[in-house]
Design a protein around this motif. Structure first.
Motif, short mmCIF file in Angstrom:
data_model
loop_
_atom_site.label_atom_id
_atom_site.label_comp_id
_atom_site.label_asym_id
_atom_site.label_seq_id
_atom_site.Cartn_x
_atom_site.Cartn_y
_atom_site.Cartn_z
N THR A 115 31.75 -29.94 88.20
CA THR A 115 30.45 -29.80 87.32
C THR A 115 30.59 -30.94 86.17
OG1 THR A 115 31.43 -28.04 85.85
CG2 THR A 115 30.38 -27.41 87.90
N GLN A 116 31.73 -31.04 85.60
CA GLN A 116 31.83 -31.86 84.74
C GLN A 116 31.78 -33.62 85.09
OE1 GLN A 116 35.54 -30.89 82.64
NE2 GLN A 116 34.82 -29.38 81.50
N HIS A 119 28.01 -34.17 85.83
CA HIS A 119 27.22 -34.36 85.07
C HIS A 119 27.48 -35.96 84.50
CE1 HIS A 119 26.15 -34.35 80.50
NE2 HIS A 119 24.97 -33.82 80.86
N ARG A 124 23.39 -35.15 85.36
CA ARG A 124 22.36 -33.99 85.80
C ARG A 124 23.38 -32.72 85.87
NH1 ARG A 124 17.95 -35.42 88.32
NH2 ARG A 124 17.50 -33.51 89.42
N GLN A 125 22.72 -31.85 85.76
CA GLN A 125 23.39 -30.32 85.87
C GLN A 125 23.57 -29.75 87.38
OE1 GLN A 125 25.09 -29.06 83.26
NE2 GLN A 125 23.98 -30.49 81.92
N ASP A 127 24.60 -26.97 88.68
CA ASP A 127 23.98 -25.74 88.93
C ASP A 127 22.33 -25.54 89.18
OD1 ASP A 127 26.46 -24.82 88.58
OD2 ASP A 127 26.34 -23.51 86.86
N GLN A 128 21.77 -26.37 87.92
CA GLN A 128 20.41 -26.64 88.00
C GLN A 128 20.05 -26.98 89.34
OE1 GLN A 128 18.99 -24.68 85.56
NE2 GLN A 128 17.12 -24.83 86.61
N ASP A 129 20.50 -28.12 89.77
CA ASP A 129 20.26 -28.90 91.07
C ASP A 129 20.05 -28.05 92.23
OD1 ASP A 129 19.60 -31.35 89.59
OD2 ASP A 129 21.27 -32.39 90.28
#
Length: 311
Positions: A115-116, A119, A124-125, A127-129
């Motif tokens: 996740t890092q 980003h 971009r995030q 989880d949000q994608d």
């Protein structure tokens, strides 16, 4: 290895682009730390990222293969997964299987690094994608739950919890007269670590005498059940899952084949080879040679398929 050795190999790679046959064994057997050192040395010598250099090679000489095993192999594992996730999300039809394989088959600490990296590389995030995917898909709910599980996992496997969760899964699935309650399944997926979930599925078999996958078939899960089935199989027996995936994908989905082979080469390729031979009565390397055209790229895939996880 000495700095001189890395410099020598970097020069060989730089001078032999278009014919990497002599470098295939060296690249395929390198450890993660050695590959990192090789990239650092190449950048210092030529002012270019080695991964980008190999991608150019693949674009020119391996376009017909439609895969990028060399450049993927040279990426750090979390960067590699971030790239795979981004590509999977950007396809016309989201590659949910690739996403599931990453979220199910990686440690929580590694998922955090993914996740890092996601980003850092794409601004971009992750989880949000996943949440914003449109149109909605049953895999989407499961992936969101698995992402949550990596944030709040318990360290030790708890057998009492596994038995309680197994009973809850039974009561909402084959033990229910109505439709299965997806919310119960998603709650369990979101609150338990992957090792804990694996123990829950073992407890389910011990208590009810059959695998949870049979319960999914018997229960009224609808489309959600098909997505859940793949997740459970990947959790319970990853070597069997990937042996089957490699056998099927080499026939047509070469990019998927290369991605899976690269991702497991340092994890459990020894066990996958054993299962592959047991299931199909063929060696994985022999199948690669049968189905892919001869050349440097095939040789590299064979080298990955025959390496030892102990390297």
């Amino acid at each position: 290895m000495t700095n001189h050795s890395f410099e020598h190999d970097c020069k060989r790679i730089h001078d032999s682009i278009g014919d990497l046959s002599q470098m295939i064994p060296s690249l395929s057997c390198r450890t993660l730390l050695e590959r990192q050192k090789l990239k650092e040395t190449f950048k210092a010598m030529y002012g270019e990222e080695l991964v980008s250099y190999l991608q150019r090679y693949e674009d020119v000489f391996c376009a017909s293969m439609n895969c990028s095993a060399l450049s993927l192999w040279m990426l750090d594992p979390h960067d590699r997964d971030a790239v795979v996730v981004r590509e999977s999300l950007q396809q016309d039809e989201t590659d949910f299987k690739a996403l599931v394989e990453i979220f199910v088959c990686r440690k929580s600490s590694h998922v955090l690094l993914i996740t890092q990296a996601y980003h850092r590389m794409f601004r971009r995030q992750l989880d949000q994608d996943i949440i914003n995917l449109d149109p909605p898909h049953p895999f989407q709910k499961i992936l969101v739950a698995l992402a949550a599980s990596h944030k709040a996992h318990q360290v030790d496997v708890n057998h009492h919890i596994s038995k309680c969760d197994a009973r809850r899964l039974y009561e909402t699935g084959e033990g229910s007269l109505g439709a299965a309650d997806e919310a119960v399944v998603l709650e369990i997926l979101s609150k338990r670590s992957i090792p804990q979930l694996k123990q829950t599925f073992l407890s389910y078999k011990h208590i009810y005498g059959h695998d949870y996958t049979k319960s999914i078939n018997r229960g009224n899960y609808g489309q959600f059940g098909k997505a859940l089935m793949l997740v459970v199989k990947c959790i319970c027996n990853p070597a069997h899952y990937f042996a089957k995936k490699l056998y099927r994908s080499i026939k047509g989905e070469r990019k998927s084949f290369a991605r899976a082979l690269v991702s497991r080469a340092e994890v459990d390729i020894d066990e996958i080879r054993r299962v592959f031979k047991e299931k199909y009565d063929k060696e994985l390397a022999d199948v690669i040679c049968e189905d892919l055209p001869s050349g440097d790229y095939r040789d590299f895939l064979v080298a990955l398929a025959t390496r030892s996880c102990c390297i």
